[in-house]
Write an enzyme that holds these catalytic residues in place. Structure first.
Site, PDB file in Angstrom:
ATOM      1  N   CYS A 381       0.835  -1.195  -0.013  1.00 34.18           N
ATOM      2  CA  CYS A 381      -0.127   0.110   0.002  1.00 34.18           C
ATOM      3  C   CYS A 381       1.008   1.303  -0.137  1.00 34.18           C
ATOM      4  O   CYS A 381       1.542   1.604  -0.882  1.00 34.18           O
ATOM      5  CB  CYS A 381      -1.119   0.029   1.076  1.00 34.18           C
ATOM      6  SG  CYS A 381      -2.527   1.041   0.673  1.00 34.18           S
ATOM      7  N   HIS A 506      -3.857  -5.068   0.255  1.00 40.79           N
ATOM      8  CA  HIS A 506      -3.304  -5.470   1.651  1.00 40.79           C
ATOM      9  C   HIS A 506      -3.349  -6.990   1.670  1.00 40.79           C
ATOM     10  O   HIS A 506      -4.246  -7.621   2.347  1.00 40.79           O
ATOM     11  CB  HIS A 506      -4.183  -4.867   2.978  1.00 40.79           C
ATOM     12  CG  HIS A 506      -3.683  -3.487   3.053  1.00 40.79           C
ATOM     13  ND1 HIS A 506      -2.832  -2.955   3.679  1.00 40.79           N
ATOM     14  CD2 HIS A 506      -4.304  -2.134   2.355  1.00 40.79           C
ATOM     15  CE1 HIS A 506      -3.035  -1.668   3.717  1.00 40.79           C
ATOM     16  NE2 HIS A 506      -4.042  -1.288   2.749  1.00 40.79           N
ATOM     17  N   GLU A 508      -1.640  -9.082   3.776  1.00 37.51           N
ATOM     18  CA  GLU A 508      -1.681  -9.367   4.845  1.00 37.51           C
ATOM     19  C   GLU A 508      -3.025  -9.846   5.636  1.00 37.51           C
ATOM     20  O   GLU A 508      -3.071 -10.707   6.543  1.00 37.51           O
ATOM     21  CB  GLU A 508      -0.855  -8.476   5.754  1.00 37.51           C
ATOM     22  CG  GLU A 508      -1.683  -6.946   6.321  1.00 37.51           C
ATOM     23  CD  GLU A 508      -1.687  -6.058   4.880  1.00 37.51           C
ATOM     24  OE1 GLU A 508      -1.391  -6.368   4.040  1.00 37.51           O
ATOM     25  OE2 GLU A 508      -2.018  -4.934   5.548  1.00 37.51           O
TER      26      GLU A 508
END
Ligand code: GLN
Length: 544
Positions: A381, A506, A508
């Protein structure tokens, strides 16, 4: 509808979220369908506007709701995706009630905390039960019993337990058993007080999960049992674990499965943890280790990057190499020559998401280090956006290039505000949020990593890469490898570099123990490869 409530006593930060997620996993292992919701007794409507230093990372769901980080734990433990209705906040409840009052829905009655606020809380819980159709809804009550803020929620849950009747609801109370004094004596008094507080509200816990640094003896368990009015076998000791994914098995070993089956009148089938146990044994394999540099501005509070940390744990549990994260505060980095020297020796560098101007120079230094020294790099990001800024400055020679988030008057806005953001004044829930489809360029490294060209990933940003600079970047070796359906830049890579990737989204947020995220796996593999090369070069250099 069956409900399992998890409350917390004594202090916050006890691992109530992990306890809740673990209880859910334990039921799921018995073939019971579960879902989890979190109650956050604050007035914010959602977690989107909160500083990571106060509550840790803001987690984003597929539907774009910005929620408490515990929902990330639920998703990871269950391997299930949740929606915004699984996070109830005081703000959300009051807003719903006030909207109804303005519409005239209460037909002239005086609108009060009881029954209207409590009624709305129950309605939202029932709605989750209905829409998911889960056998058991787990409800984690944020905060600590005794807080004024959580009172209406506990009252609503007490009422719900009465309405649902016998065998439909269970209460698990998580408390702290501190170990104090020169001989390290576990103290049960705080637990006694917090259970008394809970009982004053009309809730009797069925199970007490006692958190302590060490396992509790049967004597201490017996003491808690006697004072708190729960059977000794329902006092569960959960000492600190080396990795949170052990917790379901710690609960399992103490018979929590049978206790819950009995209390909630559920079939007591033998549990099947599937790949979970394999994950844990691989996690402990310790075939070697890699050092990953993590560069961000909230490194003082690790919870601000919880999903990244977990994503690396997932890699460890699937590759068997211990992943060591080394934290670099991006604000200090440019002035800290020792840290810069250490950074140059990292096996890989991740530059984290973020907002605003603070710490940007350090992130740019880290990106430059990775790019020029051939260190595997992943920009997530803001880390991705800043990597284009660094590339524009150093490779294209546009020395004033910037994101307009940092310099609104830059002559070279390589990152600028999304078109639809230009008139946005409200800060809550107005970013580009949630799961969006991304099309990857066939033959790119990223497509190879995913093993496909169509992916869905979660987003949270206001700014984007400016397409006006893409041709020049491509000519110099930074190529776009992924776009959204409406043409936004979602990923890039530098093919001439051993591993230099950036993503607007994202990754994650979607990594889970049993399905680790391919990008984190690839980054660690690239780090291992670099380490191997370094090891084979070093002895030769020593000989010379
Ligand atoms: N600040 C950047 C934006 O709003 C990046 C956001 C992020 O890293 N989550 O676009």
């Amino acid at each position: 509808m069956k409900v399992l409530v998890v409350s917390g006593g004594v202090i916050s930060g006890l691992g109530k979220g992990i306890t809740t997620a673990s209880l859910a996993r334990l039921l799921k292992a018995r073939g019971i369908s579960v879902t989890v919701l979190k109650i956050d007794p604050y007035l914010n409507v959602d977690a989107g506007t909160m500083n990571p230093y106060q509550h840790g990372e803001v987690f984003v769901l597929d539907d774009g709701t910005e929620v408490d980080l515990d929902l990330g734990n639920y998703e990871r433990f269950l391997g299930q995706s949740l929606t915004g209705s699984h996070n109830i906040t005081t703000g959300k409840v009051y807003r719903a009630v006030i909207d109804k009052e303005r519409r005239g829905d209460y037909l002239g009655t005086t609108v009060q905390i009881i029954p209207h606020i409590t009624g709305e809380i129950k309605r939202q819980i029932r709605e989750v039960a209905q829409t998911t159709g889960a056998d058991v809804v787990l409800v984690e009550v944020g905060g600590t019993v005794g807080d004024i803020e959580s009172m209406p929620f506990l009252e609503a849950l007490r009422e719900l337990s009465y309405e649902l009747g016998e065998g439909q609801m269970a209460f698990v109370h998580t408390t702290l058993v501190p170990v104090v004094g020169p001989v390290g004596e576990p103290k049960t008094k705080p637990t006694q007080h917090s259970v008394r507080e809970l009982r004053a509200i009309g809730i009797r816990p069925n199970i007490i999960v006692a958190r302590a640094p060490v396992p509790l003896t049967s004597e201490i368990k017996g003491k808690i049992s006697l004072f708190c009015d729960v059977p000794p076998e329902a006092v569960i000791s959960v000492p600190d674990q080396p990795v949170i994914y052990e917790v379901p098995l710690v609960l399992e070993a103490q018979g929590v499965g049978q206790l819950l089956s009995r209390q909630l009148k559920l079939p007591d089938r033998p549990p099947d943890y599937g790949r979970w146990k394999e994950f844990l044994s691989t996690y402990r394999e310790n075939k070697g280790s890699v050092d990953i540099a993590f560069v961000g501005k909230y490194t003082e509070l690790k919870d601000a990057y919880l999903s990244h940390i977990e994503a690396f744990h997932h890699v460890q549990g699937n590759l068997g190499y211990s992943v060591q994260l080394h934290w670099y505060d991006s604000e200090d980095l440019p002035r800290d020559s020792a840290a810069l020297a250490r950074l140059r020796r990292a096996d890989a560098i991740l530059v984290a998401p973020g907002f605003g101007a603070r710490g940007v120079d350090g992130k740019n230094r880290a990106i430059e280090t990775a790019r020029t020294l051939g260190i595997p790099f992943l920009g997530v990001c803001y880390g991705f956006q800043l990597a284009t800024v660094e590339f524009a400055r150093d490779v294209l020679g546009l020395t004033q290039a910037n994101t307009t988030e940092v310099d609104p008057h830059t002559p070279d806005p390589v990152v600028c505000l999304l078109e639809e953001q230009k008139g946005v004044a409200d800060m809550g829930g107005t970013m580009r949020l949630g799961a969006q489809r991304v099309e990857l360029v066939a033959g790119s490294r990223i497509a190879e990593i995913y093993g496909r060209t169509e992916i869905w990933e979660r987003h949270r940003h206001r700014y984007e890469i400016n397409p006006a600079y893409l041709d020049r970047m491509a000519q110099q070796g930074l190529v776009v490898t992924g776009r959204s359906v409406d043409g936004r830049v979602e990923s890039f890579e530098v093919p001439s570099h051993p591993f230099f990737l950036g993503v607007q989204y994202h990754p994650e947020l979607l990594s889970r123990p049993e399905t680790p995220h391919p990008l984190y796996m690839a980054l660690v593999r690239a780090a291992l490869a670099r380490k191997e090369v370094a090891a084979s070069v070093a002895p030769a250099a020593a000989r010379a």
